[in-house]
Design a protein around this motif. Structure first.
Motif, PDB file in Angstrom:
ATOM      1  N   CYS A 194       0.388  -9.363  -5.760  1.00  0.00           N
ATOM      2  CA  CYS A 194       0.301 -10.826  -5.670  1.00  0.00           C
ATOM      3  C   CYS A 194       1.161 -11.528  -6.713  1.00  0.00           C
ATOM      4  O   CYS A 194       1.062 -12.749  -6.862  1.00  0.00           O
ATOM      5  CB  CYS A 194      -1.150 -11.263  -5.878  1.00  0.00           C
ATOM      6  SG  CYS A 194      -2.318 -10.452  -4.800  1.00  0.00           S
ATOM      7  N   SER A 234     -10.542  -5.247  -6.821  1.00  0.00           N
ATOM      8  CA  SER A 234      -9.186  -5.472  -6.330  1.00  0.00           C
ATOM      9  C   SER A 234      -9.254  -5.360  -4.822  1.00  0.00           C
ATOM     10  O   SER A 234     -10.270  -4.919  -4.268  1.00  0.00           O
ATOM     11  CB  SER A 234      -8.242  -4.407  -6.892  1.00  0.00           C
ATOM     12  OG  SER A 234      -6.920  -4.623  -6.437  1.00  0.00           O
ATOM     13  N   TYR A 235      -8.175  -5.705  -4.155  1.00  0.00           N
ATOM     14  CA  TYR A 235      -8.147  -5.431  -2.730  1.00  0.00           C
ATOM     15  C   TYR A 235      -8.247  -3.910  -2.556  1.00  0.00           C
ATOM     16  O   TYR A 235      -7.703  -3.152  -3.376  1.00  0.00           O
ATOM     17  CB  TYR A 235      -6.880  -6.003  -2.080  1.00  0.00           C
ATOM     18  CG  TYR A 235      -6.932  -5.870  -0.593  1.00  0.00           C
ATOM     19  CD1 TYR A 235      -7.997  -6.406   0.129  1.00  0.00           C
ATOM     20  CD2 TYR A 235      -5.966  -5.153   0.101  1.00  0.00           C
ATOM     21  CE1 TYR A 235      -8.088  -6.242   1.493  1.00  0.00           C
ATOM     22  CE2 TYR A 235      -6.041  -4.986   1.470  1.00  0.00           C
ATOM     23  CZ  TYR A 235      -7.115  -5.536   2.157  1.00  0.00           C
ATOM     24  OH  TYR A 235      -7.217  -5.365   3.506  1.00  0.00           O
ATOM     25  N   THR A 274       0.840  -1.197   0.000  1.00  0.00           N
ATOM     26  CA  THR A 274       0.000   0.000   0.000  1.00  0.00           C
ATOM     27  C   THR A 274       0.880   1.254   0.000  1.00  0.00           C
ATOM     28  O   THR A 274       0.623   2.205  -0.753  1.00  0.00           O
ATOM     29  CB  THR A 274      -0.924  -0.002   1.244  1.00  0.00           C
ATOM     30  OG1 THR A 274      -1.548  -1.280   1.340  1.00  0.00           O
ATOM     31  CG2 THR A 274      -1.975   1.067   1.163  1.00  0.00           C
ATOM     32  N   GLY A 277       5.505  -6.193   4.193  1.00  0.00           N
ATOM     33  CA  GLY A 277       6.635  -5.645   3.447  1.00  0.00           C
ATOM     34  C   GLY A 277       6.219  -5.347   2.026  1.00  0.00           C
ATOM     35  O   GLY A 277       5.180  -5.831   1.559  1.00  0.00           O
ATOM     36  N   SER A 288       3.759  -6.921  -2.776  1.00  0.00           N
ATOM     37  CA  SER A 288       3.446  -7.103  -1.359  1.00  0.00           C
ATOM     38  C   SER A 288       4.125  -8.360  -0.834  1.00  0.00           C
ATOM     39  O   SER A 288       4.214  -9.363  -1.548  1.00  0.00           O
ATOM     40  CB  SER A 288       1.931  -7.256  -1.175  1.00  0.00           C
ATOM     41  OG  SER A 288       1.632  -7.665   0.149  1.00  0.00           O
ATOM     42  N   VAL A 316      -3.834  -3.948 -12.252  1.00  0.00           N
ATOM     43  CA  VAL A 316      -3.571  -4.924 -11.174  1.00  0.00           C
ATOM     44  C   VAL A 316      -3.382  -6.306 -11.794  1.00  0.00           C
ATOM     45  O   VAL A 316      -4.204  -6.729 -12.608  1.00  0.00           O
ATOM     46  CB  VAL A 316      -4.766  -4.978 -10.188  1.00  0.00           C
ATOM     47  CG1 VAL A 316      -4.463  -5.915  -9.026  1.00  0.00           C
ATOM     48  CG2 VAL A 316      -5.137  -3.597  -9.684  1.00  0.00           C
ATOM     49  N   ASP A 364       0.046  -2.727 -10.104  1.00  0.00           N
ATOM     50  CA  ASP A 364      -0.154  -3.271  -8.764  1.00  0.00           C
ATOM     51  C   ASP A 364       0.133  -4.761  -8.883  1.00  0.00           C
ATOM     52  O   ASP A 364      -0.704  -5.545  -9.336  1.00  0.00           O
ATOM     53  CB  ASP A 364      -1.590  -3.015  -8.275  1.00  0.00           C
ATOM     54  CG  ASP A 364      -1.823  -3.537  -6.864  1.00  0.00           C
ATOM     55  OD1 ASP A 364      -1.059  -4.418  -6.429  1.00  0.00           O
ATOM     56  OD2 ASP A 364      -2.785  -3.089  -6.211  1.00  0.00           O
TER      57      ASP A 364
END
Ligand SMILES: Cc1ncc(COP(=O)(O)O)c(C=O)c1O
Length: 389
Positions: free
Chosen positions: A154, A79-80, A55, A192, A180, A125, A151
């Protein structure tokens, strides 16, 4: 209970953390620098900067792209929530486009219609590790002179076919990619993040901002035999990664090829075990993509209720998660500025019908067969076949 995920952590990570703790330097020092170097090599990126999570990585990258109050950023709602939140942290307005329901990723055909004079960046993403269509998105970004930010929370280890060969996500193929290291990810440091970028000046800026914009880093001052007074020329943040996290991350990186190979094997096994379950849709990789299978996300038959299906599986000892959320449906977005040039039907449908199955390195064949068997039974029994309200 079969869990949804188990991080692949063992004695090697424990010893790495212990080595750092006993070294006397535990935050953003030599270990972070080594982790950055090794991560950059892993994805073939010219620059990699470690931060506290994905983030904060997204926040800094959008700032570097010039996103400020009132600017629009074209992205997905599906998305998250951190993806859209990072735009709002800059004072920006998320502009949501719908997804391609087969890949769960931004539909490139909808992007151009979302761009206006206020658009400052495109934020795509690589959802649950499935690469998005960079070959389509990049020319759009270039045509409009917009930075393209990935993004890649993942997507450590995912690949796309690019210029005649397979390349890792994070090279980056846009201007910068954000990763991430949360425990649900393939490489985990507890929490992290990492930003890879093609721009030297962005990388320099990230390094300043992540440590309060301190003009001379503490590592440099510590090693100097001269007294140095640092200054703070602009507003910065505390987005540091610790050396303890970095040491764990370095061990995780060594395991990445094995972790990916195992997940690819498990994903392909799920696809064969579930192949003929009526109405159930298993995920597929486009020809130009190789997922790291951070999650194996299926779509239930139209007639099946998502929550009831998940509850029955839970009652039978199988933990699942609903598919990806849609930020625009959350209360946090009800009063906030965002817009969407068209309906987000595919995004909403995916949220309502997708479920994520357990997938982790040491998931046994017997457990995987049991999961597939129970899922097939639930779909065939039809108990949860009432469409949710
Ligand atoms: C697509 C996406 N973006 C951003 C994030 C935020 O990552 P972090 O928890 O490291 O801040 C996540 C976390 O799951 C994610 O899935």
């Amino acid at each position: 209970m079969i869990p949804i995920i188990k991080p692949s952590l063992d004695q090697r990570e424990a010893e790495a953390a212990s080595r750092v703790i006993l070294s006397g330097w535990i935050t953003q020092g030599a270990e972070v620098a080594s982790f950055e170097r090794e991560f950059a090599e892993t994805v073939a990126a010219p620059h990699a900067c470690a931060v506290s999570n994905c983030t904060t990585a997204l926040h800094l990258t959008l700032l570097a792209a010039g996103v400020r109050a009132g600017d629009e950023v074209v992205t997905v709602s599906h998305s998250y929530i951190a993806t859209a939140n990072s735009i709002r942290y800059c004072g920006g307005v998320p502009v949501f486009v719908d997804i391609d329901p087969t890949t769960f990723n931004m539909d490139p055909n909808l992007v151009e219609a979302a761009i206006t004079g206020r658009t400052r960046a495109i934020l795509c993403v690589h959802q649950v590790g499935m690469p998005c269509d960079m070959a389509e998105l990049k020319p759009i970004a270039q045509r409009h002179g917009l930075p393209l930010i990935e993004d890649a929370a993942c997507a450590a280890g995912s690949e796309i076919f690019w210029n005649g060969r397979w390349e890792r996500i994070g090279k980056p193929h846009g201007d910068a990619a954000c990763f991430s290291f949360h425990p649900r990810k393939l490489v985990s440091t507890g929490d992290g993040g990492m930003i890879t970028t093609r721009h030297k000046d962005w990388d320099k800026q990230f390094r300043l901002w992540r440590q309060h914009s301190m003009s001379v880093p503490d590592t440099v001052r510590h090693a100097s035999n001269q007294v140095i007074f640092e200054t703070y020329p602009e507003l910065g943040f505390n987005y540091r990664m610790t050396d303890i996290q970095a040491a764990v991350g370095r061990e995780q990186l060594k395991k990445l090829p094995g972790i990916i190979a195992r997940r690819r094997e498990l994903a392909s096994r799920y696809s064969s075990l579930l192949t003929d379950v009526p109405g159930l849709i298993t995920p597929v990789e486009p020809q130009w993509a190789r997922s790291n299978w951070q999650s194996y996300c299926i779509r239930l038959p139209e007639s099946c209720d998502q929550k009831q299906t998940m509850q029955i599986l839970l009652d039978r000892g199988i933990s699942t998660r609903r598919g990806i959320m849609c930020a625009h449906r959350e209360a946090a977005y009800r009063q906030q500025p965002w817009r969407s040039p068209s309906k987000l039907e595919a995004s909403e449908r995916a949220q309502e019908t997708a479920i994520i199955l357990p997938l982790y390195h040491d998931l046994s064949m017997a457990d995987q067969e049991y999961i597939a068997e129970q899922l097939r039974a639930v779909v065939l029994e039809g108990t949860p076949c009432e469409v949710s309200s």
